[in-house]
Design a protein around this motif. Sequence first.
Motif, mmCIF file in Angstrom:
data_model
loop_
_atom_site.group_PDB
_atom_site.id
_atom_site.type_symbol
_atom_site.label_atom_id
_atom_site.label_comp_id
_atom_site.label_asym_id
_atom_site.label_seq_id
_atom_site.Cartn_x
_atom_site.Cartn_y
_atom_site.Cartn_z
ATOM 1 N N CYS A 94 0.933 -1.276 0.227
ATOM 2 C CA CYS A 94 -0.263 -0.212 -0.383
ATOM 3 C C CYS A 94 1.685 1.616 0.592
ATOM 4 C CB CYS A 94 -0.823 -0.287 1.371
ATOM 5 S SG CYS A 94 -1.470 1.681 1.226
ATOM 6 N N ASP A 98 -1.600 1.473 5.182
ATOM 7 C CA ASP A 98 -2.454 1.202 5.438
ATOM 8 C C ASP A 98 -2.648 0.535 6.584
ATOM 9 O OD1 ASP A 98 -4.154 3.167 4.128
ATOM 10 O OD2 ASP A 98 -5.431 1.551 2.835
ATOM 11 N N CYS A 105 -7.151 3.546 1.652
ATOM 12 C CA CYS A 105 -7.316 3.831 0.274
ATOM 13 C C CYS A 105 -8.084 2.660 -0.295
ATOM 14 C CB CYS A 105 -5.434 3.659 -0.451
ATOM 15 S SG CYS A 105 -5.075 1.990 -0.740
ATOM 16 N N CYS A 108 -6.551 -1.273 -1.085
ATOM 17 C CA CYS A 108 -6.611 -1.412 -0.010
ATOM 18 C C CYS A 108 -8.250 -2.243 0.738
ATOM 19 C CB CYS A 108 -5.641 -1.060 0.998
ATOM 20 S SG CYS A 108 -3.921 -0.828 0.553
HETATM 21 ZN ZN ZN Z 1 -4.036 1.286 1.133
#
Ligand code: ZN
Length: 491
Positions: A94, A98, A105, A108
């Motif tokens: 990520c 994250d 996001c 993800c």
């Molecule tokens: Zn992410």
Amino acid sequence: MKKPETIKALKVSGYAPQTVKQEMRRNLVCMIERGENLFPGIVGYEKTVLPQIENAMLSGHDFILLGLRGQAKTRILRQLVRFLDEWTPAIEGCELNDDPLNPICPACKRRVSLEGDQVPVRWIHRDERYREKLATPDVTIADLIGDIDPIKAARGGHELSSEFTVHYGLLPRANRGIFAINELPDLAGKIQVGLFNIMQEGDVQIKGYPIRLALDVAIVFSANPEDYTARGKIITPLKDRIGSEIRTHYPATVEEGIAITAQEAWIQRDGSRLHIPKYVQEVIERIAFAARDDKKIDKRSGVSQRLPISAIENVVSNAERRALTHEEKFIVPRISDIYAALPAITGKLELEYEGEMKGADFVSRELIRTAVAKAFDTYLHGVNMNQVVQWFDLGGEIQLSDNAAAQDVLEGLRQIQGLMEKLGKLNVNTKDSAEMQVSAAEFVLEGLHAHKKIGRNEERVFTAGEKPVKIAEKPVFERDDSEFGRKRGFN
Ligand SMILES: [Zn+2]
């Protein structure tokens, strides 16, 4: 202990998401309880700046350090990583680091919805969680927050307004860490608005498209106090959003300054050969103190602690060079080495108009002379130097070049009646090395010169008091001075 490598294992381990500020607060609390040194190497802020920073962190504030250059602002901000956990889990791959249990996001979120608990976890070291940016007027939203990437959109078959098409900037990439913005007032108003929106609402517009980014970042700032308080430099909502304003300062005492300089400067070279007399350290430190008080020097930009630091490095080098040339046993800096270190001093001074007219060299020499006079007073206050002064008044002269071998000069110095026995005040006696004795004796003569008791010319020949010196060198300056006077008179 092996760290969990999937979301499933992470859940089993009992990991619970926390914001960066909660994490910093938790670690700070433990460190205070254990009585740890929270900011190692930061000298002179123990009762002023550091408690305020601790309070800001305990309060969960974003904060700003306001101070002139060379007040360790950046250094303090970099040390904030100490208050992060050593290792932190993030979703592997990520861009925004994250939290595996709380992804923000779009990529993800989608991945977790498809692969569930099998999504792999990467462990990030705290050193990777600190980012900084020097603000300049040309920093854009794209740099700081992000940009719409049409190629990404085309490849993925997304709308331009889709969150999948964002190319992330510095701030999102600092997610789950600390982001430091130095010289905040240099950031354009539009960018400050973007920054504020991210901090406050977690959303921002990029090229007119609203993008939601619920970032978790501890944002810290630094700024010059005058720039920061100047009207219109900082947008009001952003100023309101910054929880604590903390003022830094220069060392309050010469002793503190010496301690900082000694810690920062590269002076431990050949170890036992080098001996830096305390009065040389003090003179160097007092140059910075004198400069901070001098009206020829710009108050707004200040005089960085880097001045004494680079100066002492150059002073030691000049002494080192002399010792190498003459194959001397000891490296003992002298006051003449400070004059030889002008290249490390002049560039550190921002001059006002009057200073500009006189030139950085002239101003620096004046500062050194002031510093020598003050240091002389601390070490030799009340010591009767009449005999020494008399020796010069009776026509005595001696040249003390910074390149001269100690042994050669020492003979000459011994001819000056009453001089060598005064060195006891500097903890130097006839049993000490020639290098030590010469340095100490030269300090005394430089001190007498700084107090205008004896003269000294450009060739470093010490002579009787001001009168003969005036004939020798003063007219040049006097003519210059009167020219400035006339020019300024017309302004
Ligand atoms: Zn992410």
